[in-house]
Design a protein around this motif. Structure first.
Motif, short mmCIF file in Angstrom:
data_model
loop_
_atom_site.label_atom_id
_atom_site.label_comp_id
_atom_site.label_asym_id
_atom_site.label_seq_id
_atom_site.Cartn_x
_atom_site.Cartn_y
_atom_site.Cartn_z
N PRO A 1 0.81 -1.23 0.00
CA PRO A 1 0.00 0.00 0.00
C PRO A 1 0.84 1.27 0.00
O PRO A 1 0.52 2.23 -0.71
CB PRO A 1 -0.81 -0.12 1.30
N PHE A 2 1.92 1.28 0.77
CA PHE A 2 2.77 2.47 0.81
C PHE A 2 3.42 2.73 -0.54
O PHE A 2 3.50 3.87 -1.00
CB PHE A 2 3.86 2.30 1.88
N GLY A 3 3.86 1.67 -1.21
CA GLY A 3 4.47 1.82 -2.52
C GLY A 3 3.48 2.36 -3.54
O GLY A 3 3.82 3.24 -4.36
N VAL A 4 2.24 1.87 -3.49
CA VAL A 4 1.21 2.34 -4.42
C VAL A 4 0.87 3.80 -4.15
O VAL A 4 0.71 4.61 -5.08
CB VAL A 4 -0.05 1.46 -4.31
N ILE A 5 0.75 4.16 -2.87
CA ILE A 5 0.47 5.56 -2.51
C ILE A 5 1.60 6.48 -2.98
O ILE A 5 1.36 7.56 -3.52
CB ILE A 5 0.26 5.69 -0.98
N LEU A 6 2.83 6.03 -2.79
CA LEU A 6 3.99 6.82 -3.22
C LEU A 6 3.99 7.01 -4.73
O LEU A 6 4.21 8.12 -5.24
CB LEU A 6 5.27 6.14 -2.76
#
Length: 232
Positions: free
Chosen positions: A59-64
């Motif tokens: 999720p963090f990678g997608v948000i970034l």
């Protein structure tokens, strides 16, 4: 602490509502944008720290990645090109509803009606917004593109869409869900093609509302209060 996530979602929804209210005037538009940003940050943080998320990395990678694309677009796109940027981003919002609906069905969800609503409206919003973007950007002719029998074809596709939707709700057949997605995307393209470029801002407003209703359908599927509030 089970009350914390619903409370955070209600606060986020309230911030979004005040954000829209702030956008009603140029004097309060900046504060309205800030309230919307704060609401989204709160919603993301509450979800990330909830038991619903077990792995932060993806999720963090997608948000970034999404944040980088959004930042680049905001810095590079000219003010005169904002309508097509809004169309493109709105289309991606509709596509996200399609992906969530597919993921829910693949994972075994039996909320067939809710996911079908999210899929159908989201797919029309996606493909229709892509046509609006292409017309505004000059990738295709801005003129109304019509052909003989177009309205009849749209009617046939609409009837077939509702038929597939009903059959899927009755059977739960995943393959039918794929056919439904493809058919609805095609229908969205054909619905927007015969509309001239001068009317695209109106079309984008309507498709934006479609994306909201798609979020409502997904919100009911996920039992997510925030999606229902924001979509409405």
């Amino acid at each position: 602490m089970s009350w914390l996530l619903p409370l955070s979602y209600i606060l986020s929804g309230s911030l979004f509502i005040f954000s829209i209210r702030g956008l009603a005037s140029p004097k309060t538009a900046r504060s309205g944008n800030l309230l919307g940003m704060l609401g989204m940050i709160l919603a993301i943080a509450a979800t990330m720290f909830s038991p619903l998320v077990s792995d932060w990395l993806l999720p963090f990678g997608v948000i970034l990645l999404g944040g980088m694309v959004g930042t680049y677009s905001a810095l590079k796109v000219k003010m005169t090109s904002l309508p097509q940027m809004v169309a493109a981003f709105n289309g991606l919002g509709g596509l996200s509803s399609v992906f969530v609906a597919l993921a829910e069905i693949i994972s075994g969800s039996r909320a067939y009606l809710d996911n079908s609503i999210g899929l159908i409206i989201g797919a029309v919003a996606f493909s229709g917004s892509m046509v609006a973007f292409a017309k505004l950007q000059g990738l295709i002719s801005a003129k109304a593109l019509v052909f003989k029998g177009q309205q009849f074809l749209n009617l046939v596709l609409a009837v077939a869409m509702f038929g597939l939707c009903g059959y899927f709700i009755w059977s739960g057949d995943l393959e039918i869900f794929y056919y439904l997605a493809a058919l609805t995307i095609l229908l969205g393209v054909l619905l927007i093609l015969p509309i001239g470029g001068a009317d695209m801002p109106v079309v984008i407003s309507i498709l934006n509302a479609y994306s909201g209703w798609a979020a409502v359908g997904i919100g009911f599927s996920l039992n997510n209060v925030l999606l229902i509030i924001v979509g409405c």
